[in-house]
Write a protein that holds these residues in place. Structure first.
Motif, PDB file in Angstrom:
ATOM      1  N   ARG A  13       0.837  -1.204   0.000  1.00  0.00           N
ATOM      2  CA  ARG A  13       0.000   0.000   0.000  1.00  0.00           C
ATOM      3  C   ARG A  13       0.866   1.246   0.000  1.00  0.00           C
ATOM      4  O   ARG A  13       0.628   2.181  -0.760  1.00  0.00           O
ATOM      5  CB  ARG A  13      -0.921  -0.032   1.211  1.00  0.00           C
ATOM      6  CG  ARG A  13      -1.827   1.155   1.327  1.00  0.00           C
ATOM      7  CD  ARG A  13      -2.635   1.074   2.623  1.00  0.00           C
ATOM      8  NE  ARG A  13      -3.225   2.339   2.936  1.00  0.00           N
ATOM      9  CZ  ARG A  13      -4.396   2.745   2.486  1.00  0.00           C
ATOM     10  NH1 ARG A  13      -5.118   1.968   1.728  1.00  0.00           N
ATOM     11  NH2 ARG A  13      -4.864   3.923   2.802  1.00  0.00           N
ATOM     12  N   ASP A  14       1.867   1.278   0.851  1.00  0.00           N
ATOM     13  CA  ASP A  14       2.762   2.437   0.914  1.00  0.00           C
ATOM     14  C   ASP A  14       3.502   2.651  -0.401  1.00  0.00           C
ATOM     15  O   ASP A  14       3.757   3.782  -0.801  1.00  0.00           O
ATOM     16  CB  ASP A  14       3.763   2.286   2.059  1.00  0.00           C
ATOM     17  CG  ASP A  14       3.102   2.386   3.432  1.00  0.00           C
ATOM     18  OD1 ASP A  14       1.946   2.860   3.514  1.00  0.00           O
ATOM     19  OD2 ASP A  14       3.743   1.972   4.419  1.00  0.00           O
ATOM     20  N   THR A  15       3.831   1.563  -1.079  1.00  0.00           N
ATOM     21  CA  THR A  15       4.518   1.651  -2.371  1.00  0.00           C
ATOM     22  C   THR A  15       3.572   2.172  -3.457  1.00  0.00           C
ATOM     23  O   THR A  15       3.968   2.962  -4.302  1.00  0.00           O
ATOM     24  CB  THR A  15       5.070   0.272  -2.782  1.00  0.00           C
ATOM     25  OG1 THR A  15       5.969  -0.172  -1.766  1.00  0.00           O
ATOM     26  CG2 THR A  15       5.803   0.328  -4.103  1.00  0.00           C
ATOM     27  N   ALA A  16       2.325   1.748  -3.427  1.00  0.00           N
ATOM     28  CA  ALA A  16       1.356   2.091  -4.470  1.00  0.00           C
ATOM     29  C   ALA A  16       0.752   3.483  -4.304  1.00  0.00           C
ATOM     30  O   ALA A  16       0.290   4.070  -5.273  1.00  0.00           O
ATOM     31  CB  ALA A  16       0.242   1.057  -4.502  1.00  0.00           C
ATOM     32  N   ILE A  17       0.745   4.014  -3.087  1.00  0.00           N
ATOM     33  CA  ILE A  17       0.062   5.282  -2.822  1.00  0.00           C
ATOM     34  C   ILE A  17       1.075   6.340  -2.396  1.00  0.00           C
ATOM     35  O   ILE A  17       1.571   6.321  -1.269  1.00  0.00           O
ATOM     36  CB  ILE A  17      -1.018   5.107  -1.740  1.00  0.00           C
ATOM     37  CG1 ILE A  17      -2.064   4.097  -2.207  1.00  0.00           C
ATOM     38  CG2 ILE A  17      -1.659   6.437  -1.404  1.00  0.00           C
ATOM     39  CD1 ILE A  17      -3.122   3.788  -1.190  1.00  0.00           C
ATOM     40  N   ALA A  43      -4.916  -6.089  -2.976  1.00  0.00           N
ATOM     41  CA  ALA A  43      -5.176  -7.314  -2.200  1.00  0.00           C
ATOM     42  C   ALA A  43      -6.648  -7.414  -1.816  1.00  0.00           C
ATOM     43  O   ALA A  43      -6.993  -7.633  -0.668  1.00  0.00           O
ATOM     44  CB  ALA A  43      -4.285  -7.355  -0.965  1.00  0.00           C
ATOM     45  N   GLU A  44      -7.521  -7.224  -2.785  1.00  0.00           N
ATOM     46  CA  GLU A  44      -8.968  -7.304  -2.612  1.00  0.00           C
ATOM     47  C   GLU A  44      -9.523  -6.261  -1.650  1.00  0.00           C
ATOM     48  O   GLU A  44     -10.616  -6.414  -1.108  1.00  0.00           O
ATOM     49  CB  GLU A  44      -9.391  -8.714  -2.188  1.00  0.00           C
ATOM     50  CG  GLU A  44      -9.035  -9.768  -3.209  1.00  0.00           C
ATOM     51  CD  GLU A  44      -9.447 -11.155  -2.797  1.00  0.00           C
ATOM     52  OE1 GLU A  44     -10.017 -11.323  -1.707  1.00  0.00           O
ATOM     53  OE2 GLU A  44      -9.188 -12.087  -3.576  1.00  0.00           O
ATOM     54  N   ARG A  45      -8.801  -5.174  -1.454  1.00  0.00           N
ATOM     55  CA  ARG A  45      -9.263  -4.061  -0.631  1.00  0.00           C
ATOM     56  C   ARG A  45      -9.261  -2.803  -1.487  1.00  0.00           C
ATOM     57  O   ARG A  45      -8.460  -2.659  -2.392  1.00  0.00           O
ATOM     58  CB  ARG A  45      -8.335  -3.814   0.559  1.00  0.00           C
ATOM     59  CG  ARG A  45      -8.292  -4.929   1.541  1.00  0.00           C
ATOM     60  CD  ARG A  45      -7.480  -4.483   2.727  1.00  0.00           C
ATOM     61  NE  ARG A  45      -7.049  -5.593   3.528  1.00  0.00           N
ATOM     62  CZ  ARG A  45      -6.307  -5.460   4.613  1.00  0.00           C
ATOM     63  NH1 ARG A  45      -5.900  -4.281   5.007  1.00  0.00           N
ATOM     64  NH2 ARG A  45      -5.955  -6.518   5.300  1.00  0.00           N
ATOM     65  N   GLU A  46     -10.150  -1.888  -1.143  1.00  0.00           N
ATOM     66  CA  GLU A  46     -10.168  -0.602  -1.824  1.00  0.00           C
ATOM     67  C   GLU A  46      -9.308   0.381  -1.044  1.00  0.00           C
ATOM     68  O   GLU A  46      -9.321   0.385   0.191  1.00  0.00           O
ATOM     69  CB  GLU A  46     -11.588  -0.060  -1.910  1.00  0.00           C
ATOM     70  CG  GLU A  46     -12.481  -0.850  -2.829  1.00  0.00           C
ATOM     71  CD  GLU A  46     -13.883  -0.292  -2.875  1.00  0.00           C
ATOM     72  OE1 GLU A  46     -14.397  -0.120  -3.977  1.00  0.00           O
ATOM     73  OE2 GLU A  46     -14.436  -0.030  -1.794  1.00  0.00           O
ATOM     74  N   ALA A  47      -8.603   1.216  -1.764  1.00  0.00           N
ATOM     75  CA  ALA A  47      -7.797   2.273  -1.158  1.00  0.00           C
ATOM     76  C   ALA A  47      -7.989   3.524  -2.001  1.00  0.00           C
ATOM     77  O   ALA A  47      -8.372   3.445  -3.168  1.00  0.00           O
ATOM     78  CB  ALA A  47      -6.329   1.873  -1.121  1.00  0.00           C
ATOM     79  N   ILE A  48      -7.718   4.663  -1.412  1.00  0.00           N
ATOM     80  CA  ILE A  48      -7.878   5.934  -2.117  1.00  0.00           C
ATOM     81  C   ILE A  48      -6.575   6.707  -2.010  1.00  0.00           C
ATOM     82  O   ILE A  48      -6.011   6.839  -0.921  1.00  0.00           O
ATOM     83  CB  ILE A  48      -9.006   6.783  -1.502  1.00  0.00           C
ATOM     84  CG1 ILE A  48     -10.302   6.003  -1.414  1.00  0.00           C
ATOM     85  CG2 ILE A  48      -9.144   8.110  -2.225  1.00  0.00           C
ATOM     86  CD1 ILE A  48     -11.276   6.155  -2.513  1.00  0.00           C
ATOM     87  N   SER A  49      -6.136   7.227  -3.144  1.00  0.00           N
ATOM     88  CA  SER A  49      -4.975   8.109  -3.138  1.00  0.00           C
ATOM     89  C   SER A  49      -5.399   9.461  -3.689  1.00  0.00           C
ATOM     90  O   SER A  49      -6.434   9.584  -4.345  1.00  0.00           O
ATOM     91  CB  SER A  49      -3.831   7.519  -3.974  1.00  0.00           C
ATOM     92  OG  SER A  49      -4.164   7.528  -5.338  1.00  0.00           O
ATOM     93  N   CYS A  50      -4.607  10.460  -3.429  1.00  0.00           N
ATOM     94  CA  CYS A  50      -4.855  11.809  -3.920  1.00  0.00           C
ATOM     95  C   CYS A  50      -3.980  12.035  -5.145  1.00  0.00           C
ATOM     96  O   CYS A  50      -2.855  11.535  -5.220  1.00  0.00           O
ATOM     97  CB  CYS A  50      -4.534  12.834  -2.830  1.00  0.00           C
ATOM     98  SG  CYS A  50      -5.001  14.525  -3.301  1.00  0.00           S
TER      99      CYS A  50
END
Length: 151
Positions: A13-17, A43-50
């Motif tokens: 997550r830290d790498t992708a966002i 990994a089958e979870r939703e995340a949001i980036s700016c």
């Protein structure tokens, strides 16, 4: 769950966002929207980036101000992490409370967080000068949407 590695997920997550959205929970709960956000599936979870540094900086400042002002109202121990439900109340109640204040004064700014913040900054000049006593009322009274059929 056997084989599940939370630290590997956090690292991915830290790498992708590059710019994590401070209002991710509010956006995922659909109490607001943001034209500067980008949804990711990890990994089958939703995340949001700016997608914009300036918008992210404004949102971070507003998020920190909401937390600082809501600790007492929501009975948050400053030495403990924010529980999920109270974080949702702070994010959704804060955004919707500011939106309502602006709607009464200037017409409806919509639910786009970036637009609401820019409208509020034009009116108040600085995030520190937002009417937090009124925003706190919205946070305290905010209830997550009830599912259909709930009474």
């Amino acid at each position: 769950m056997s084989g599940y590695n939370e630290s590997a997920y956090k690292q991915a997550r830290d790498t992708a966002i590059a710019l994590p959205c401070p209002f991710e929970r509010g956006l995922l709960s659909l109490c607001a929207s943001c034209g500067k956000s980008r949804k990711l599936l990890l990994a089958e979870r939703e995340a949001i980036s700016c997608t914009e540094q300036r918008a992210n900086t404004q949102c971070l400042a507003f998020h920190h101000a909401l937390h600082a002002n809501a600790r007492f109202a929501l009975h948050i121990d400053p030495n403990q992490p924010w529980p999920f439900g109270k974080e949702i109340r702070a994010q959704c109640g804060g955004i919707l409370g500011l939106r309502e204040i602006l709607s009464n004064a200037e017409g409806d700014p919509g639910t786009d967080i970036s637009h609401v913040l820019n409208t509020a900054l034009k009116r108040y000049g600085d995030i520190a000068d937002f009417p937090y006593s009124e925003i706190m009322r919205a946070i305290v009274h905010y209830e997550p949407r009830k599912r259909r059929g709930d009474k």
